[in-house]
Design a protein around this motif. Structure first.
Motif, mmCIF file in Angstrom:
data_model
loop_
_atom_site.group_PDB
_atom_site.id
_atom_site.type_symbol
_atom_site.label_atom_id
_atom_site.label_comp_id
_atom_site.label_asym_id
_atom_site.label_seq_id
_atom_site.Cartn_x
_atom_site.Cartn_y
_atom_site.Cartn_z
ATOM 1 N N TYR A 301 -45.146 -5.493 -17.971
ATOM 2 C CA TYR A 301 -44.728 -6.863 -18.264
ATOM 3 C C TYR A 301 -43.698 -7.301 -17.231
ATOM 4 O O TYR A 301 -42.870 -6.504 -16.789
ATOM 5 C CB TYR A 301 -44.117 -6.952 -19.663
ATOM 6 C CG TYR A 301 -45.071 -6.534 -20.759
ATOM 7 C CD1 TYR A 301 -45.967 -7.448 -21.315
ATOM 8 C CD2 TYR A 301 -45.088 -5.219 -21.219
ATOM 9 C CE1 TYR A 301 -46.850 -7.056 -22.318
ATOM 10 C CE2 TYR A 301 -45.972 -4.819 -22.207
ATOM 11 C CZ TYR A 301 -46.851 -5.741 -22.755
ATOM 12 O OH TYR A 301 -47.731 -5.349 -23.728
ATOM 13 N N TYR A 302 -43.760 -8.581 -16.880
ATOM 14 C CA TYR A 302 -42.777 -9.157 -15.958
ATOM 15 C C TYR A 302 -42.244 -10.453 -16.550
ATOM 16 O O TYR A 302 -43.016 -11.290 -17.058
ATOM 17 C CB TYR A 302 -43.398 -9.461 -14.598
ATOM 18 C CG TYR A 302 -42.403 -10.062 -13.618
ATOM 19 C CD1 TYR A 302 -41.436 -9.263 -13.028
ATOM 20 C CD2 TYR A 302 -42.412 -11.420 -13.317
ATOM 21 C CE1 TYR A 302 -40.500 -9.795 -12.145
ATOM 22 C CE2 TYR A 302 -41.489 -11.968 -12.438
ATOM 23 C CZ TYR A 302 -40.529 -11.143 -11.858
ATOM 24 O OH TYR A 302 -39.598 -11.679 -10.995
ATOM 25 N N VAL A 303 -40.918 -10.610 -16.499
ATOM 26 C CA VAL A 303 -40.278 -11.848 -16.940
ATOM 27 C C VAL A 303 -39.310 -12.287 -15.851
ATOM 28 O O VAL A 303 -38.430 -11.519 -15.448
ATOM 29 C CB VAL A 303 -39.530 -11.675 -18.276
ATOM 30 C CG1 VAL A 303 -38.882 -13.000 -18.677
ATOM 31 C CG2 VAL A 303 -40.468 -11.184 -19.366
ATOM 32 N N ARG A 304 -39.481 -13.519 -15.413
ATOM 33 C CA ARG A 304 -38.592 -14.061 -14.390
ATOM 34 C C ARG A 304 -37.425 -14.772 -15.061
ATOM 35 O O ARG A 304 -37.618 -15.596 -15.961
ATOM 36 C CB ARG A 304 -39.347 -15.046 -13.490
ATOM 37 C CG ARG A 304 -38.517 -15.633 -12.355
ATOM 38 C CD ARG A 304 -39.397 -16.461 -11.429
ATOM 39 N NE ARG A 304 -38.628 -16.991 -10.322
ATOM 40 C CZ ARG A 304 -38.079 -18.201 -10.295
ATOM 41 N NH1 ARG A 304 -38.229 -19.020 -11.326
ATOM 42 N NH2 ARG A 304 -37.399 -18.607 -9.238
ATOM 43 N N GLY A 305 -36.202 -14.453 -14.635
ATOM 44 C CA GLY A 305 -35.050 -15.126 -15.208
ATOM 45 C C GLY A 305 -33.752 -14.426 -14.852
ATOM 46 O O GLY A 305 -33.748 -13.300 -14.339
ATOM 47 N N LEU A 306 -32.638 -15.092 -15.118
ATOM 48 C CA LEU A 306 -31.315 -14.512 -14.936
ATOM 49 C C LEU A 306 -31.067 -13.446 -15.998
ATOM 50 O O LEU A 306 -31.590 -13.529 -17.111
ATOM 51 C CB LEU A 306 -30.250 -15.598 -15.035
ATOM 52 C CG LEU A 306 -30.317 -16.726 -13.994
ATOM 53 C CD1 LEU A 306 -29.360 -17.849 -14.389
ATOM 54 C CD2 LEU A 306 -29.996 -16.206 -12.605
ATOM 55 N N HIS A 307 -30.237 -12.470 -15.674
ATOM 56 C CA HIS A 307 -29.945 -11.404 -16.644
ATOM 57 C C HIS A 307 -29.319 -11.972 -17.921
ATOM 58 O O HIS A 307 -29.567 -11.456 -19.013
ATOM 59 C CB HIS A 307 -29.015 -10.368 -16.023
ATOM 60 C CG HIS A 307 -29.577 -9.724 -14.808
ATOM 61 N ND1 HIS A 307 -30.874 -9.244 -14.731
ATOM 62 C CD2 HIS A 307 -29.020 -9.472 -13.587
ATOM 63 C CE1 HIS A 307 -31.087 -8.744 -13.534
ATOM 64 N NE2 HIS A 307 -29.983 -8.858 -12.821
ATOM 65 N N ALA A 308 -28.515 -13.010 -17.770
ATOM 66 C CA ALA A 308 -27.876 -13.620 -18.930
ATOM 67 C C ALA A 308 -28.876 -14.349 -19.819
ATOM 68 O O ALA A 308 -28.524 -14.776 -20.926
ATOM 69 C CB ALA A 308 -26.780 -14.590 -18.482
#
Length: 321
Positions: A301-308
């Motif tokens: 699985y891949y999710v793009r986004g900031l760690h926060a």
């Protein structure tokens, strides 16, 4: 026969106290866990995989870049460890530095542009204590992460309650630190012992590889490490599969889940690696963690986004939000 090449004289260095450094982050950045209003569907699937891994006693491995700590995600990680959703944490050397500075001084992160121009970047006296902590740990038979966690916890540093290393040490969860010599500011310091760093980090690599041996029906998560995580994971998985085949018990390490969270834009069909002619081919988490190592039975699985954004979503999915 001695080397014919000259070496830098570390005695010429000037170290300044942390009190004279302008740090960009303080402990106020550390957030209290709060449920996310929206959760990416991938985190629901990963939460199911982590729950199954916990029931089976399979590995639940979390791999981090230093920006996770700089984003203030410590308390979310504490809760995941305490609930048993993480039983091994792998980090780079920068994570150890930020964690130690937070615990010691309540602040971390210098302005590189300012201090490299002044010739002072990284040369802060108290931060260099990490070198002595690691060397003492090696003398005591400890790896890098265990030595740092022990020191922060047992020394009663002012902000030890916000230390990932200290919390993991108290929970008997290994934090393995994978360093490259010359990558980290403490390598600039006169008290840096390359042999001790190498011994400590290699011991951590073997601890990590031991955890990977339990990866069947387990999970590996990578938040923000473009080089360390995929490369260390790849070699450890090769060792674990090799040893498994040598035993000949037919178990295999094939059915497990990988998650990568980063800022790169990947195509919807990330299960096929990018062509060699594309710059994206050299984004190691994609080809290594999302394609090649799960090709014979795993899920990725891949999710793009900031760690926060991404870590709170994972936390929410695991807590039934």
């Amino acid at each position: 026969m001695p080397s014919k090449y000259s070496r830098f004289d570390r005695d010429a260095l000037r170290l300044l106290p942390l009190s004279e450094r302008r740090s960009l982050l303080g402990v106020d950045v550390v957030a209290a866990p709060t449920a996310s209003e929206c959760v990416h569907p991938a985190f629901e699937r990963v939460a199911e995989a982590l729950g199954e891994a916990r029931r089976r006693g399979a590995a639940r491995i979390l791999m981090l870049g230093a920006h996770v700590l700089r984003s203030g995600m410590q308390r979310y990680l504490f809760d995941l460890m305490e609930q048993g959703y993480v039983d091994c944490v792998a980090v780079n050397g920068a994570c150890a530095i930020h964690d130690f500075e937070f615990a010691l001084a309540g602040r971390t992160t210098e302005c590189v542009a300012t201090y490299i121009a002044q010739g002072q970047f990284g040369l802060w006296r108290e931060t260099g204590r990490l070198n002595d902590i690691v060397a003492q740990g090696v003398a005591d038979g400890l790896g890098f992460g265990e030595a740092v966690g022990r020191h922060i916890l047992e020394s009663g540093l002012p902000h030890a309650d916000l230390s990932l290393f200290a919390r993991a040490y108290a929970l008997d969860i290994p934090v393995t630190v994978h360093v490259g010599i010359g990558y980290d500011i403490v390598h600039e310091h006169p008290n840096c012992d390359g042999a001790a760093l190498g011994r400590a980090s290699y011991d951590d690599f073997l601890i990590f590889a031991h955890a990977v041996q339990r990866l069947e029906h387990g999970a590996v998560m990578n938040f923000g490490s473009a080089v360390m995580a995929p490369e260390v994971y790849l070699k450890a998985l090769a060792m674990a599969r090799n040893a498994d085949q040598a035993r000949g018990d037919g178990q295999g390490i094939r059915r497990f889940t990988t998650l990568v969270c980063d800022m790169h834009e990947l195509p919807e069909d990330f299960g096929v690696e990018a062509p060699r002619t594309s710059a994206a081919y050299y984004f190691r988490p994609w080809k290594t963690m999302l394609v090649r190592t799960v090709a014979d039975g795993g899920r990725s699985y891949y999710v793009r986004g900031l760690h926060a954004q991404t870590i709170p979503q994972l936390w929410t999915a695991l807590n039934g939000g």
